[in-house]
Design a protein around this motif. Structure first.
Motif, short mmCIF file in Angstrom:
data_model
loop_
_atom_site.label_atom_id
_atom_site.label_comp_id
_atom_site.label_asym_id
_atom_site.label_seq_id
_atom_site.Cartn_x
_atom_site.Cartn_y
_atom_site.Cartn_z
N ALA A 64 37.57 50.81 30.55
CA ALA A 64 36.16 50.47 30.81
C ALA A 64 35.90 50.67 32.30
CB ALA A 64 35.88 49.03 30.40
N LYS A 66 33.44 50.69 34.17
CA LYS A 66 32.48 49.89 34.94
C LYS A 66 33.23 48.94 35.86
CE LYS A 66 31.66 48.71 30.99
NZ LYS A 66 30.96 48.54 29.75
N ASP A 85 35.71 54.94 29.19
CA ASP A 85 34.42 54.43 28.72
C ASP A 85 33.46 54.38 29.90
OD1 ASP A 85 32.46 52.35 28.57
OD2 ASP A 85 33.93 50.81 28.08
N HIS A 108 28.32 54.20 26.76
CA HIS A 108 27.73 52.93 26.34
C HIS A 108 26.39 52.74 27.02
CE1 HIS A 108 30.49 50.50 24.00
NE2 HIS A 108 31.51 51.01 24.66
N ARG A 155 27.05 49.71 17.93
CA ARG A 155 27.48 48.47 18.59
C ARG A 155 26.95 47.28 17.78
NH1 ARG A 155 28.01 46.83 24.89
NH2 ARG A 155 28.50 44.65 24.54
N HIS A 207 31.99 44.44 21.78
CA HIS A 207 32.66 43.86 22.95
C HIS A 207 32.18 42.41 22.99
CE1 HIS A 207 34.06 43.28 27.06
NE2 HIS A 207 32.87 42.83 27.37
N SER A 210 33.97 38.69 28.32
CA SER A 210 34.95 39.01 29.35
C SER A 210 35.77 37.79 29.77
CB SER A 210 34.21 39.53 30.58
OG SER A 210 34.31 40.92 30.64
N GLY A 248 37.76 42.72 27.51
CA GLY A 248 37.56 41.28 27.72
C GLY A 248 38.83 40.48 27.92
N GLU A 290 38.88 48.69 24.86
CA GLU A 290 38.26 49.13 26.12
C GLU A 290 38.53 48.15 27.25
OE1 GLU A 290 34.17 51.06 24.22
OE2 GLU A 290 34.21 48.99 24.87
N GLY A 292 38.98 46.73 30.90
CA GLY A 292 38.56 47.11 32.25
C GLY A 292 39.30 46.24 33.26
N ARG A 293 38.88 44.97 33.30
CA ARG A 293 39.45 44.02 34.25
C ARG A 293 40.97 43.91 34.12
NH1 ARG A 293 36.28 39.52 35.62
NH2 ARG A 293 35.19 39.94 33.67
N ARG A 330 30.81 38.30 43.12
CA ARG A 330 31.19 37.51 41.96
C ARG A 330 31.16 36.00 42.20
NH1 ARG A 330 35.34 37.50 39.67
NH2 ARG A 330 34.68 37.50 37.51
N TYR A 334 28.80 34.27 39.71
CA TYR A 334 29.44 33.56 38.58
C TYR A 334 30.23 32.34 39.01
CZ TYR A 334 29.24 38.49 36.99
OH TYR A 334 28.88 39.77 36.72
N TYR A 391 35.15 44.87 39.26
CA TYR A 391 33.81 44.35 39.50
C TYR A 391 33.59 43.86 40.93
CZ TYR A 391 34.09 44.55 34.43
OH TYR A 391 34.30 44.98 33.14
N MET A 395 30.34 46.50 41.98
CA MET A 395 29.10 45.72 42.08
C MET A 395 28.63 45.62 43.52
SD MET A 395 29.95 42.72 39.33
CE MET A 395 28.32 42.07 39.05
N1 LLP Z 1 33.51 47.40 26.88
C1 LLP Z 1 32.21 47.05 27.02
C2 LLP Z 1 31.24 47.59 26.08
C3 LLP Z 1 31.81 46.18 28.04
O1 LLP Z 1 30.54 45.85 28.15
C4 LLP Z 1 32.78 45.70 28.94
C5 LLP Z 1 32.39 44.82 30.04
C6 LLP Z 1 34.12 46.12 28.79
C7 LLP Z 1 34.44 46.96 27.73
C8 LLP Z 1 35.23 45.70 29.71
O2 LLP Z 1 35.40 44.33 29.78
P1 LLP Z 1 36.64 43.74 30.64
O3 LLP Z 1 37.90 44.16 29.94
O4 LLP Z 1 36.55 44.31 32.00
O5 LLP Z 1 36.41 42.28 30.63
N2 LLP Z 1 30.66 41.83 36.11
C9 LLP Z 1 31.34 40.87 35.28
C10 LLP Z 1 31.94 41.50 34.06
C11 LLP Z 1 30.94 42.22 33.19
C12 LLP Z 1 31.59 42.89 32.04
C13 LLP Z 1 30.64 43.73 31.30
N3 LLP Z 1 31.18 44.47 30.23
C14 LLP Z 1 32.42 40.18 36.12
O6 LLP Z 1 32.55 40.49 37.29
O7 LLP Z 1 33.11 39.30 35.63
#
Ligand code: LLP
Length: 438
Positions: A64, A66, A85, A108, A155, A207, A210, A248, A290, A292-293, A330, A334, A391, A395
């Motif tokens: 992911a 992002k 992604d 996405h 989705r 999804h 997170s 997540g 997917e 990311g973090r 962050r 948050y 992030y 961000m």
């Molecule tokens: N897939 C989709 C469709 C998502 O929307 C996201 C995160 C992920 C995968 C990846 O999630 P992860 O594995 O990174 O948790 N800015 C916030 C987090 C926003 C996450 C948005 N979507 C933060 O700094 O905690």
């Protein structure tokens, strides 16, 4: 001290990351500075990939992006065999510019523009994950105009509650993402795609949120996937080819976080899906995740220089650093918690509580509150804030016209620039003075 993989303390009492002295890095590249440990990043990619290979005949990891989307990071992740992604034209463009095969890319987004859809269809990416009815109409229009088909996944918003910050819950009933399952919107979307000349009904996606530590919501997700897929089979006679479980998976920001090994989540998803599919005689499709973090988060550390200290008698001590919400929003957004060390004095006892403040014009512009630091902490010291890979850069902003910091990769004693620090010229480059103001 709770150091991450690849971190150590050298004979000067400085924090090192993958064999690089962080005080030297701060001197060489300036601060604030995002530092990514490449070896750690590769290790995380491999852990996810091998867990998917272990538990699924047909499994796939989509990073992911992002969390951190930049050419160097995408190149590394791609070279480890993961897909990417993306969630915007900018992320997709970066991936294409990096030379990632379009067949390894998905798009996405809950409010995709026609231009973004066009970029995806024109470049024959692997899949668009559709998020709303108007988007389906737009995809159909774009495909028709370009005379090109595209894989479309749906989705789902199945109403799953996870114990995470409300801003990162993404599958509850009242939330902007996806098609509702309970109210029949998702099956309607499947019907539209199935009847389309250009859209191939490909998969389902969800999804759930997170920074998740519990496996239970993933179990619930598997049940929803199989129920929905069976519904599609029964009502439309179509077979879903991919279950995409999103990301997540939680990581460690402070000692209070106790993340599971990634493998535990994947094992659970595999067991749940295998059982549920065999109960309903449904062929287990390709399963993807997917993360990311959990891939990039702990691999990143931000270095700062202390600009000064401010004691508020009987209340608290602030330590002014040269970063802030323009490079890590962050905490302000948050109430995120971080682990911080004085990278230039690692051998000194960290037992004086100080709050690390940013340089933006807002009281909430804090990096972390009440964190243990050495008594001698003073102007000129270098701070290291851990788990800032996800992030943070992604961000970042130019709030107060601060420049977005540089990002470097470190690997086995070597460092390389992966994103240049912005200059003041860069910040003003798009400013125009209309004729009448000159
Ligand atoms: N897939 C989709 C469709 C998502 O929307 C996201 C995160 C992920 C995968 C990846 O999630 P992860 O594995 O990174 O948790 N800015 C916030 C987090 C926003 C996450 C948005 N979507 C933060 O700094 O905690």
């Amino acid at each position: 001290m709770n150091l991450h993989y690849g971190m150590d303390i050298n004979e000067k009492g400085h924090l090192t990351i993958s064999g690089c002295d962080t005080v030297d890095l701060a001197r060489q590249y300036g601060t604030p500075l995002y530092v990514i440990d490449e070896d750690f990043l590769r290790l995380n990619c491999r852990k996810f990939k091998s867990a998917m290979e272990k538990y699924f005949k047909n499994g796939r990891v989509m990073y992911a992006s992002k969390a951190l989307n930049t050419k160097a990071i995408l190149k590394i992740v791609d070279s480890e065999g993961l897909g990417i992604d993306t969630v915007s034209g900018g992320e997709l463009y970066t991936a294409l510019e990096t030379g990632i095969s379009p067949k390894k890319l998905e798009l996405h987004g809950n409010s995709k523009t026609k231009d973004e859809i066009e970029m995806a269809v024109k470049n024959d990416i692997y899949c668009i994950i559709a998020d709303g009815f108007d988007e389906l109409t737009m995809i159909e229009e774009v495909c028709q105009e370009l005379s090109k088909p595209i894989n479309v996944s749906i989705r789902l918003r199945p109403n799953i509650d996870v114990h995470a910050h409300h801003a990162v819950q993404t599958a509850k009933m009242d939330c902007k993402f996806g098609f509702g399952v309970i109210d029949g919107q998702a099956i309607k979307a499947a019907e539209i795609i199935n009847n389309s000349k250009w859209m191939n009904l490909h998969g389902i996606h969800c999804h759930i949120g997170s920074q998740i530590f519990s496996e239970d919501p993933f179990k619930e997700l598997c049940r929803h996937f199989v129920d929905f897929a069976c519904d599609v089979r029964e009502k439309l006679g179509a077979v879903i080819k991919e279950f995409n479980c999103g990301g997540g998976f939680g990581v460690r920001y402070t000692e209070a976080d106790e993340p599971k090994q990634f493998e535990a989540f994947i094992k659970l998803i595999s067991e749940s899906l295998t059982t549920l599919c065999s109960e309903r005689d449904y062929p287990l499709p390709l399963v993807s995740i997917e993360p990311g973090r959990s891939i990039i988060g702990e691999t990143g550390t931000t270095l700062y220089t202390v600009n000064g200290m401010k004691e508020i008698t009987d209340i608290r001590t602030y330590c002014m650093c040269d970063g802030g919400m323009f490079e890590n929003v962050r905490t302000a957004l948050y109430d995120a918690k971080y682990t911080a060390y004085c990278a230039s004095k690692m051998n000194e006892k960290h037992d004086r509580f100080v709050s690390i403040a940013g340089k933006c014009c807002e009281s909430g512009d804090m990096i972390t509150w009440d964190t243990p630091m050495p008594h001698s902490l003073a102007r000129g010291d270098i701070l290291a804030v851990l788990t800032t890979g996800a992030y943070n850069y992604s961000m970042a902003s130019n709030y107060n016209r601060n420049t977005v910091p540089a990002l470097i990769l470190v690997n086995n004693g070597k460092s390389s620039l992966a994103i240049k620090r912005q200059s003041y010229e860069y910040i003003t480059a798009n400013d125009l003075l209309p004729e009448y103001l000159k």
